[in-house]
Design a protein around this motif. Structure first.
Motif: not given
Length: 376
Positions: A34-42, A115-125
């Motif tokens: 998932e794209a959220e990994n792009l912003l991880k701190d480590n 808020k104009l974007f659809p709710l983001r779930h951020g899951k692999a697959g």
């Protein structure tokens, strides 16, 4: 793309990681990771032989091999309006599956835009459905300003993983669109620059932290950042550990046997330093030097100096400028303690545009606060 040795922007604040308030609003595809990994701190990790039901586990954003027209992209929301100086696109461990090209677009938008974007779930697959794609396409993010044109990336090997790009724009941005062409993986995106103070007309009667990155403060030069960058000193939140502060290497010119003067100050010739540009020219009322978490490695003493530089003058020669004035004289520091200094302990209170902190001989600090008022 440019090399790390030529980059001044790496001294600036990081703006998009999770701890700094960055958020993924949308991604076309999150199949392998998932794209959220792009912003991880480590730093990115590698797990040998680990697979999920969707494929090899990867610590980054990785889309499936594209078999339909178009390319993949993601939207990142920044916490504050920011002037961006540069980017690092890190492809660590993506060697045969990295995104070969990227571009970056940007826009300055109201907070309600998220808020104009659809709710983001951020899951692999998963991938954006056709209905979601239609909704997002109506926002016309493809028409945002291109601040990094289509550019090549290196594979995720040690010598080619970090790809640096200067940003030539001085505009303030709140949202980024990261395009990858046509698909593949990226481990991290790091965005460097300065925050634009939310209050465009600061109240001169309000006491603020003049050096805080949230008020526009930025590190412009330093002598050593072996264990931690001095930009950490101006984060608004208190530190969580030694890793969240500025820490230098031990100076090799330390005398074999140490001596102190009558005040208990170590008599050592060397020192380390960092220079910060304030968000606004200010008058100082309180200084806080915080050594929290630095129990066996805080500096012996510290000095604070200041200077007033015209807004149109460059920062390049500040380290050799002879016009610095003493604000806080040489002061003994103690481990794991917040040291507070008021006006009666200062030599000068400004007006000041830049602050130089000098620590002797070396060591670490967790935070630096320069409380005061905007100079009218």
């Amino acid at each position: 793309m440019c090399t790390e040795s030529s980059l001044d922007f790496l001294n600036f604040n990081e703006l998009a990681s999770k701890k700094n308030g960055g958020k993924i609003l949308f991604a076309t595809d999150d199949w392998f990771a998932e794209a959220e990994n792009l912003l991880k701190d480590n730093e990115p990790l590698w797990k040998e032989g680990i697979y999920t039901s969707f494929g090899k586990w990867m610590d980054g954003w990785e889309t499936r091999r594209k078999r339909i027209p178009g390319h993949d992209w993601a939207i990142i929301s920044l916490k504050h309006p920011c002037v961006i100086k540069g980017f690092c696109i890190d492809t660590a461990y993506f060697t045969g599956n990295y995104a070969p090209k990227i571009s970056i677009q940007a826009a300055k938008l109201d907070e309600s835009y998220d808020k104009l974007f659809p709710l983001r779930h951020g899951k692999a697959g998963t991938a954006a459905s056709s209905d979601v794609m239609d909704q997002v396409n109506n926002l016309q993010t493809d028409e945002w300003t291109t601040i990094i044109p289509m550019s090549n990336l290196g594979a995720g090997y040690a010598e080619t993983r970090k790809n640096y790009f200067n940003c030539p724009y001085d505009d303030a941005w709140t949202h980024l669109r990261l395009n990858i062409y046509p698909d593949g993986g990226i481990a991290r995106i790091r965005v460097y620059g300065s925050i634009i103070c939310a209050n465009n007309v600061p109240d001169i009667y309000e006491k603020i932290d003049l050096i805080s990155r949230d008020n526009g403060g930025v590190c412009v030069k330093y002598s050593n950042a072996h264990y931690g960058h001095p930009r950490n000193l101006i984060i608004r939140e208190n530190s969580n550990s030694m890793a969240d502060g500025w820490e230098t290497a031990r100076r090799l010119d330390r005398p074999p046997i140490l001596n102190v003067d009558h005040r208990g100050i170590l008599q050592i010739p060397g020192n380390e330093w960092a220079i910060f540009r304030l968000g606004n020219i200010g008058l100082i009322s309180t200084i806080i030097l915080d050594t929290t978490h630095f129990k066996g490695n805080c500096p012996d003493n510290a000095t604070i100096k200041g200077i007033l530089i015209p807004p149109n003058q460059q920062d390049q020669h500040l380290d050799t400028n002879e016009d610095w004035k003493s604000i806080l004289p040489v002061t003994k520091l103690y481990p794991h303690k917040s040291h507070v200094y008021n006006l009666n302990e200062m030599n000068w209170c400004g007006p000041v545009s830049h602050i130089k902190i000098i620590i002797n001989p070396d060591g670490g600090l967790s935070r630096l606060r320069i409380w005061g008022y905007i100079h009218p």
